[in-house]
Enzyme design. Structure first.
Site, PDB file in Angstrom:
ATOM      1  N   ASN A 121       0.565  -1.455   0.355  1.00 34.59           N
ATOM      2  CA  ASN A 121      -0.052   0.238  -0.065  1.00 34.59           C
ATOM      3  C   ASN A 121       0.927   1.099  -0.181  1.00 34.59           C
ATOM      4  O   ASN A 121       1.517   1.378   1.266  1.00 34.59           O
ATOM      5  CB  ASN A 121      -0.988  -0.066   1.249  1.00 34.59           C
ATOM      6  CG  ASN A 121      -2.208   1.386   0.944  1.00 34.59           C
ATOM      7  OD1 ASN A 121      -1.426   1.832   0.302  1.00 34.59           O
ATOM      8  ND2 ASN A 121      -2.567   1.480   2.448  1.00 34.59           N
TER       9      ASN A 121
ATOM     10  N   LYS B 103       0.001   4.596  -0.269  1.00 35.25           N
ATOM     11  CA  LYS B 103      -0.709   6.018  -0.171  1.00 35.25           C
ATOM     12  C   LYS B 103      -0.644   7.113  -1.002  1.00 35.25           C
ATOM     13  O   LYS B 103      -0.550   5.859  -2.413  1.00 35.25           O
ATOM     14  CB  LYS B 103      -0.141   5.590   1.533  1.00 35.25           C
ATOM     15  CG  LYS B 103      -0.482   4.877   2.258  1.00 35.25           C
ATOM     16  CD  LYS B 103       0.030   5.156   3.801  1.00 35.25           C
ATOM     17  CE  LYS B 103       0.658   3.546   4.890  1.00 35.25           C
ATOM     18  NZ  LYS B 103      -0.456   3.393   6.206  1.00 35.25           N
TER      19      LYS B 103
ATOM     20  N   HIS C 236      -9.402   0.567   4.279  1.00 31.04           N
ATOM     21  CA  HIS C 236      -8.572   1.046   5.060  1.00 31.04           C
ATOM     22  C   HIS C 236      -8.349   2.138   6.053  1.00 31.04           C
ATOM     23  O   HIS C 236      -9.661   3.651   5.923  1.00 31.04           O
ATOM     24  CB  HIS C 236      -7.439   2.057   3.672  1.00 31.04           C
ATOM     25  CG  HIS C 236      -5.880   1.606   4.871  1.00 31.04           C
ATOM     26  ND1 HIS C 236      -5.935   2.334   5.547  1.00 31.04           N
ATOM     27  CD2 HIS C 236      -5.447   0.570   4.636  1.00 31.04           C
ATOM     28  CE1 HIS C 236      -3.964   2.695   6.115  1.00 31.04           C
ATOM     29  NE2 HIS C 236      -4.286   1.295   5.722  1.00 31.04           N
TER      30      HIS C 236
ATOM     31  N   GLU D 248      -7.188   4.480   6.898  1.00 26.91           N
ATOM     32  CA  GLU D 248      -6.893   5.973   6.771  1.00 26.91           C
ATOM     33  C   GLU D 248      -8.708   6.167   6.206  1.00 26.91           C
ATOM     34  O   GLU D 248      -8.864   7.372   6.453  1.00 26.91           O
ATOM     35  CB  GLU D 248      -5.849   6.038   6.084  1.00 26.91           C
ATOM     36  CG  GLU D 248      -4.912   5.679   7.012  1.00 26.91           C
ATOM     37  CD  GLU D 248      -4.005   5.891   5.865  1.00 26.91           C
ATOM     38  OE1 GLU D 248      -3.508   5.852   4.691  1.00 26.91           O
ATOM     39  OE2 GLU D 248      -2.424   4.937   7.255  1.00 26.91           O
TER      40      GLU D 248
ATOM     41  N   GLU E 297      -5.998  -5.099  10.369  1.00 29.86           N
ATOM     42  CA  GLU E 297      -4.981  -4.060  10.565  1.00 29.86           C
ATOM     43  C   GLU E 297      -5.747  -2.939  11.996  1.00 29.86           C
ATOM     44  O   GLU E 297      -6.792  -2.288  12.014  1.00 29.86           O
ATOM     45  CB  GLU E 297      -5.306  -3.286   9.116  1.00 29.86           C
ATOM     46  CG  GLU E 297      -4.604  -3.888   8.624  1.00 29.86           C
ATOM     47  CD  GLU E 297      -4.013  -2.622   6.865  1.00 29.86           C
ATOM     48  OE1 GLU E 297      -2.593  -2.486   6.429  1.00 29.86           O
ATOM     49  OE2 GLU E 297      -4.535  -2.056   6.935  1.00 29.86           O
TER      50      GLU E 297
ATOM     51  N   GLY F 182       1.352   2.324  10.703  1.00 30.78           N
ATOM     52  CA  GLY F 182       2.839   2.941  10.383  1.00 30.78           C
ATOM     53  C   GLY F 182       3.287   3.036  11.506  1.00 30.78           C
ATOM     54  O   GLY F 182       4.229   5.307  11.698  1.00 30.78           O
TER      55      GLY F 182
ATOM     56  N   SER G 239       2.516  -2.327  11.268  1.00 29.90           N
ATOM     57  CA  SER G 239       4.163  -1.672  10.485  1.00 29.90           C
ATOM     58  C   SER G 239       4.399  -3.562  10.638  1.00 29.90           C
ATOM     59  O   SER G 239       6.018  -4.110  11.726  1.00 29.90           O
ATOM     60  CB  SER G 239       4.319  -2.286  12.679  1.00 29.90           C
ATOM     61  OG  SER G 239       4.261  -0.865  12.665  1.00 29.90           O
TER      62      SER G 239
HETATM   63  C1  PEP Z   1      -1.101   0.853   5.885  1.00 31.24           C
HETATM   64  O1  PEP Z   1      -0.800   1.303   5.415  1.00 31.24           O
HETATM   65  O2  PEP Z   1      -2.024  -0.734   5.374  1.00 31.24           O
HETATM   66  C2  PEP Z   1      -0.376  -0.346   7.216  1.00 31.24           C
HETATM   67  C3  PEP Z   1      -0.032  -1.428   6.895  1.00 31.24           C
HETATM   68  O3  PEP Z   1       1.305   0.480   7.294  1.00 31.24           O
HETATM   69  P1  PEP Z   1       2.568   0.169   8.231  1.00 31.24           P
HETATM   70  O4  PEP Z   1       2.821  -1.074   7.339  1.00 31.24           O
HETATM   71  O5  PEP Z   1       3.261   1.344   7.270  1.00 31.24           O
HETATM   72  O6  PEP Z   1       1.872   0.055   8.701  1.00 31.24           O
END
Ligand code: PEP
Length: 242
Positions: A14, A16, A96, A98, A166, A172, A206
C-alpha cells in the site's frame, strides 16, 4: 478474475499518497520477486500511477486504494470500477483505516464498494481493525465482528474477497501486537462465522523485514498488507523472499 485459491499467500504493497514515475522505475528495477509462484504480490500505487505501473508490471499484480460505490454519473472526482478494469487492475484495498478515520467511510459504504468490485470481477481487500482506545476497552472482538458483519457484502466469498486485519494503532507506528495476539485474532476472524472459514486473511500494521516471516508463518495468516516497508524495494524484497 484472479483465482485466489491458486495462491498460498498474498503480499500487498500500500503505497498510499507516495511515489512518482521515477520512483516506480527505480522500484521495479530493484524489486526481487519471490521464486515461489504461489506467492501473490500486489502493488497499490496512487490512482494516477495505476496506468503506468500496469503497463510496466512484470510478475506482480496491480491494486487500487479506493473505488467509487457508484457505477458512473455525476460524482466529480470519483474513480469507477470500469476505469480500474480498463487499466488491468485486479485488486482494490477497501475500508483502510485511513479512509475510515480521515474520510469518514462507514461500513455500509465499504460494503457497497466491495460489492461493486465483486460484481465486476475485481478482488476487494477489505480492511478491519480496532483503534487503541477500543483495544484498551477490551472490545476488539466486538469491533471486528461489527465491521465484518456490516462491511463484507452478501455476494462475498473466499474466492472473490480478501480480508486484512490491521490494528489501527499498529499502522505506521512500529508497534505490532504479540505473535500470540495476531494468531488469536486471526483465528477469531476465521472462526467467528462459518462463511469466513476459508477466506484469505492478511495481517497489516508495521510489517517489516525483521518480523514478516514470523507473522506470515502463522497458520491463520495468509500474507501481509504492507505500508512503509513496501516503499523500500530492498526491504520489500526481503519480505517477499522464499
Ligand atoms: C498500511 O498502510 O496498511 C500499513 C499496514 O502501514 P504500515 O506497514 O506502514 O504500518
Amino acid at each position: 478474475m484472479i483465482k485466489l485459491s491458486d495462491f498460498s499467500s498474498f503480499f500487498v504493497a500500500n503505497w498510499k499518497l507516495n511515489g512518482n514515475f521515477q520512483f516506480i522505475d527505480e522500484f521495479i528495477n530493484n524489486l526481487m520477486l519471490p521464486k515461489d509462484p504461489s506467492k501473490c504480490v500486489v502493488i497499490c500505487p496512487t490512482a494516477i500511477h495505476l496506468d503506468y505501473i500496469s503497463k510496466n508490471k512484470n510478475g506482480f499484480y496491480v491494486g487500487a486504494q479506493n473505488v467509487s460505490e457508484h457505477e458512473e454519473g455525476a460524482y466529480t472526482g470519483e474513480i469507477s470500477v470500469d476505469s480500474l478494469s480498463d487499466l488491468n487492475v485486479n485488486f482494490c484495498i477497501i475500508g483502510h483505516s485511513e479512509r475510515r478515520q480521515i474520510f469518514k467511510e462507514k461500513n455500509e459504504e465499504i460494503n457497497l464498494k466491495s460489492e461493486r468490485l465483486i460484481d465486476n470481477g475485481l478482488i476487494p481487500i477489505i480492511c478491519i481493525g480496532e483503534t487503541l482506545e477500543q483495544k484498551e476497552k477490551g472490545i476488539t472482538k466486538k469491533v471486528l465482528e461489527e465491521q465484518l458483519m456490516n462491511s463484507v457484502p452478501s455476494s462475498s466469498n473466499f474466492e472473490n474477497t480478501i480480508i486484512a486485519y490491521e490494528p489501527v494503532w499498529a499502522i505506521g507506528t512500529g508497534l505490532t501486537p504479540t505473535i500470540e495476539d495476531i494468531d488469536e485474532t486471526h483465528r477469531y476472524i476465521r472462526e467467528h462465522n462459518e462463511k469466513l472459514n476459508k477466506y484469505k486473511i492478511l495481517y497489516g500494521g508495521s510489517v517489516k523485514a525483521s518480523n514478516a516471516k514470523e507473522i506470515t508463518g502463522l497458520p491463520n495468516v495468509d500474507g501481509a498488507l504492507i505500508g512503509g516497508a513496501s516503499l523500500k524495494p530492498q526491504e520489500f524484497s526481503v519480505i517477499l523472499a522464499d
